[in-house]
Design a protein around this motif. Structure first.
Motif, PDB file in Angstrom:
ATOM      1  N   MET A   1       1.075  -1.172   0.042  1.00  0.00           N
ATOM      2  CA  MET A   1       0.022   0.710  -0.090  1.00  0.00           C
ATOM      3  C   MET A   1       1.168   1.297  -0.415  1.00  0.00           C
ATOM      4  SD  MET A   1      -2.695   1.043   2.595  1.00  0.00           S
ATOM      5  CE  MET A   1      -3.849  -0.360   2.470  1.00  0.00           C
ATOM      6  N   SER A   2       0.389   1.868  -0.804  1.00  0.00           N
ATOM      7  CA  SER A   2       1.664   3.622  -1.053  1.00  0.00           C
ATOM      8  C   SER A   2       1.283   4.600  -0.301  1.00  0.00           C
ATOM      9  CB  SER A   2       1.363   4.240  -2.086  1.00  0.00           C
ATOM     10  OG  SER A   2      -0.211   5.029  -2.507  1.00  0.00           O
ATOM     11  N   LEU A   3       1.774   5.550   0.383  1.00  0.00           N
ATOM     12  CA  LEU A   3       1.833   6.217   1.204  1.00  0.00           C
ATOM     13  C   LEU A   3       0.546   7.005   1.478  1.00  0.00           C
ATOM     14  CD1 LEU A   3       2.999   8.006   3.674  1.00  0.00           C
ATOM     15  CD2 LEU A   3       4.490   9.035   2.308  1.00  0.00           C
ATOM     16  N   LYS A   4       0.146   7.189  -0.067  1.00  0.00           N
ATOM     17  CA  LYS A   4      -0.870   7.833  -0.486  1.00  0.00           C
ATOM     18  C   LYS A   4      -2.652   7.002   0.082  1.00  0.00           C
ATOM     19  CE  LYS A   4      -3.225  10.674  -4.151  1.00  0.00           C
ATOM     20  NZ  LYS A   4      -3.901  10.486  -5.739  1.00  0.00           N
ATOM     21  N   ALA A   5      -2.493   6.058  -0.329  1.00  0.00           N
ATOM     22  CA  ALA A   5      -3.313   5.652   0.263  1.00  0.00           C
ATOM     23  C   ALA A   5      -3.598   5.150   1.475  1.00  0.00           C
ATOM     24  CB  ALA A   5      -3.213   3.956  -0.988  1.00  0.00           C
ATOM     25  N   PHE A   6      -2.613   5.345   2.202  1.00  0.00           N
ATOM     26  CA  PHE A   6      -2.842   5.058   3.594  1.00  0.00           C
ATOM     27  C   PHE A   6      -3.225   6.453   4.127  1.00  0.00           C
ATOM     28  CE2 PHE A   6      -0.822   5.304   8.313  1.00  0.00           C
ATOM     29  CZ  PHE A   6      -1.123   5.124   8.223  1.00  0.00           C
ATOM     30  N   HIS A   7      -2.722   7.324   4.140  1.00  0.00           N
ATOM     31  CA  HIS A   7      -3.247   8.361   3.979  1.00  0.00           C
ATOM     32  C   HIS A   7      -4.451   8.456   3.836  1.00  0.00           C
ATOM     33  CE1 HIS A   7      -1.509  12.036   5.554  1.00  0.00           C
ATOM     34  NE2 HIS A   7      -2.908  13.031   5.095  1.00  0.00           N
ATOM     35  N   VAL A   8      -5.178   8.319   2.698  1.00  0.00           N
ATOM     36  CA  VAL A   8      -6.574   8.695   2.578  1.00  0.00           C
ATOM     37  C   VAL A   8      -7.385   7.724   3.309  1.00  0.00           C
ATOM     38  CG1 VAL A   8      -8.011   7.948   0.566  1.00  0.00           C
ATOM     39  CG2 VAL A   8      -6.128   9.575  -0.119  1.00  0.00           C
ATOM     40  N   PHE A   9      -7.241   6.272   3.544  1.00  0.00           N
ATOM     41  CA  PHE A   9      -7.725   5.032   4.124  1.00  0.00           C
ATOM     42  C   PHE A   9      -7.822   6.229   5.778  1.00  0.00           C
ATOM     43  CE2 PHE A   9      -7.202   2.131   7.113  1.00  0.00           C
ATOM     44  CZ  PHE A   9      -8.313   1.184   6.925  1.00  0.00           C
ATOM     45  N   PHE A  10      -6.345   6.202   6.104  1.00  0.00           N
ATOM     46  CA  PHE A  10      -6.789   7.160   7.669  1.00  0.00           C
ATOM     47  C   PHE A  10      -8.154   8.636   7.681  1.00  0.00           C
ATOM     48  CE2 PHE A  10      -5.016  10.228  10.640  1.00  0.00           C
ATOM     49  CZ  PHE A  10      -4.956   9.207  12.088  1.00  0.00           C
ATOM     50  N   VAL A  11      -7.968   8.713   6.515  1.00  0.00           N
ATOM     51  CA  VAL A  11      -8.300  10.276   6.925  1.00  0.00           C
ATOM     52  C   VAL A  11      -9.854   9.834   7.132  1.00  0.00           C
ATOM     53  CG1 VAL A  11      -9.774  12.478   4.850  1.00  0.00           C
ATOM     54  CG2 VAL A  11      -6.891  11.428   5.758  1.00  0.00           C
ATOM     55  N   ILE A  12     -10.576   8.461   5.570  1.00  0.00           N
ATOM     56  CA  ILE A  12     -11.451   8.145   5.463  1.00  0.00           C
ATOM     57  C   ILE A  12     -12.078   7.146   6.844  1.00  0.00           C
ATOM     58  CG2 ILE A  12     -12.804   6.417   4.395  1.00  0.00           C
ATOM     59  CD1 ILE A  12     -11.473   7.162   2.005  1.00  0.00           C
ATOM     60  N   VAL A  13     -11.100   6.564   7.549  1.00  0.00           N
ATOM     61  CA  VAL A  13     -11.611   6.151   9.189  1.00  0.00           C
ATOM     62  C   VAL A  13     -11.694   7.242  10.102  1.00  0.00           C
ATOM     63  CG1 VAL A  13     -10.742   5.108  10.432  1.00  0.00           C
ATOM     64  CG2 VAL A  13     -10.451   4.180   7.941  1.00  0.00           C
ATOM     65  N   SER A  14     -10.912   7.857   9.847  1.00  0.00           N
ATOM     66  CA  SER A  14     -11.504   9.509  10.797  1.00  0.00           C
ATOM     67  C   SER A  14     -12.306  10.443  10.979  1.00  0.00           C
ATOM     68  CB  SER A  14     -10.191  10.406  10.868  1.00  0.00           C
ATOM     69  OG  SER A  14      -8.617   9.601  10.856  1.00  0.00           O
ATOM     70  N   VAL A  15     -13.037  10.549   9.610  1.00  0.00           N
ATOM     71  CA  VAL A  15     -14.364  10.851   8.799  1.00  0.00           C
ATOM     72  C   VAL A  15     -15.721  10.219   9.189  1.00  0.00           C
ATOM     73  CG1 VAL A  15     -15.285  11.721   7.525  1.00  0.00           C
ATOM     74  CG2 VAL A  15     -13.873  12.506   7.420  1.00  0.00           C
ATOM     75  N   LEU A  16     -15.433   8.689   9.354  1.00  0.00           N
ATOM     76  CA  LEU A  16     -16.522   7.880   9.536  1.00  0.00           C
ATOM     77  C   LEU A  16     -16.353   7.474  11.003  1.00  0.00           C
ATOM     78  CD1 LEU A  16     -15.898   5.067   7.017  1.00  0.00           C
ATOM     79  CD2 LEU A  16     -17.738   6.714   6.729  1.00  0.00           C
ATOM     80  N   CYS A  17     -15.350   7.480  11.661  1.00  0.00           N
ATOM     81  CA  CYS A  17     -15.120   7.689  14.219  1.00  0.00           C
ATOM     82  C   CYS A  17     -15.872   8.986  13.965  1.00  0.00           C
ATOM     83  CB  CYS A  17     -14.377   7.607  14.060  1.00  0.00           C
ATOM     84  SG  CYS A  17     -13.284   5.842  13.414  1.00  0.00           S
ATOM     85  N   ALA A  18     -15.898   9.958  13.821  1.00  0.00           N
ATOM     86  CA  ALA A  18     -16.008  10.970  13.915  1.00  0.00           C
ATOM     87  C   ALA A  18     -17.588  11.359  13.671  1.00  0.00           C
ATOM     88  CB  ALA A  18     -15.697  12.161  13.192  1.00  0.00           C
ATOM     89  N   LEU A  19     -18.906  11.115  12.541  1.00  0.00           N
ATOM     90  CA  LEU A  19     -19.026  10.880  11.987  1.00  0.00           C
ATOM     91  C   LEU A  19     -20.867  10.085  13.077  1.00  0.00           C
ATOM     92  CD1 LEU A  19     -19.482  10.355   8.157  1.00  0.00           C
ATOM     93  CD2 LEU A  19     -21.656  12.041   9.356  1.00  0.00           C
ATOM     94  N   GLY A  20     -19.855   8.482  13.252  1.00  0.00           N
ATOM     95  CA  GLY A  20     -20.153   7.408  14.572  1.00  0.00           C
ATOM     96  C   GLY A  20     -20.409   7.805  16.112  1.00  0.00           C
ATOM     97  N   PHE A  21     -19.637   9.199  15.994  1.00  0.00           N
ATOM     98  CA  PHE A  21     -19.622   9.524  17.269  1.00  0.00           C
ATOM     99  C   PHE A  21     -20.583  10.442  17.622  1.00  0.00           C
ATOM    100  CE2 PHE A  21     -18.115  12.209  21.494  1.00  0.00           C
ATOM    101  CZ  PHE A  21     -18.344  11.669  22.023  1.00  0.00           C
ATOM    102  N   GLY A  22     -20.944  11.254  16.499  1.00  0.00           N
ATOM    103  CA  GLY A  22     -22.060  12.433  16.966  1.00  0.00           C
ATOM    104  C   GLY A  22     -23.066  11.966  16.638  1.00  0.00           C
ATOM    105  N   ALA A  23     -23.413  11.301  16.086  1.00  0.00           N
ATOM    106  CA  ALA A  23     -24.162   9.975  15.438  1.00  0.00           C
ATOM    107  C   ALA A  23     -24.810  10.025  17.375  1.00  0.00           C
ATOM    108  CB  ALA A  23     -24.490   8.754  14.630  1.00  0.00           C
ATOM    109  N   TRP A  24     -23.971   8.965  17.984  1.00  0.00           N
ATOM    110  CA  TRP A  24     -23.892   8.405  19.042  1.00  0.00           C
ATOM    111  C   TRP A  24     -24.700   9.365  20.020  1.00  0.00           C
ATOM    112  CZ3 TRP A  24     -21.227   9.453  23.277  1.00  0.00           C
ATOM    113  CH2 TRP A  24     -21.740   8.839  24.211  1.00  0.00           C
ATOM    114  N   ALA A  25     -23.524  10.498  20.153  1.00  0.00           N
ATOM    115  CA  ALA A  25     -24.327  11.642  21.543  1.00  0.00           C
ATOM    116  C   ALA A  25     -25.385  12.188  20.896  1.00  0.00           C
ATOM    117  CB  ALA A  25     -23.088  12.576  21.204  1.00  0.00           C
ATOM    118  N   VAL A  26     -26.349  12.471  19.594  1.00  0.00           N
ATOM    119  CA  VAL A  26     -27.401  12.932  19.048  1.00  0.00           C
ATOM    120  C   VAL A  26     -28.017  12.343  19.717  1.00  0.00           C
ATOM    121  CG1 VAL A  26     -29.104  13.816  17.879  1.00  0.00           C
ATOM    122  CG2 VAL A  26     -26.608  14.157  17.381  1.00  0.00           C
TER     123      VAL A  26
END
Length: 68
Positions: free
Chosen positions: A1-26
């Motif tokens: 896996m390239s550094l760019k692909a890993f970076h994009v994967f990390f950003v997507i996982v971070s966005v999904l975690c933030a969405l999940g926490f926001g949905a849980w909080a609401v």
């Protein structure tokens, strides 16, 4: 896996975690009425927006770099 692909994967996982926490909080606020949990959910929207904008900026900046 390239550094760019890993970076994009990390950003997507971070966005999904933030969405999940926001949905849980609401959802927890609607169930219990605890305003502190709602405040945490609202504060969670700031990093969510920043991660999303950063992800778009990163992809646009490196559009000529291969994922492989």
């Amino acid at each position: 896996m390239s550094l760019k692909a890993f970076h994009v994967f990390f950003v997507i996982v971070s966005v999904l975690c933030a969405l999940g926490f926001g949905a849980w909080a609401v959802g927890d606020f609607l169930r219990t009425g605890n305003g502190v949990i709602l405040a945490l959910g609202v504060l969670d929207s700031s990093p969510l927006l920043r991660w999303s904008l950063y992800g778009f900026w990163f992809l646009r900046k490196l559009k000529n770099v291969s994922f492989l």
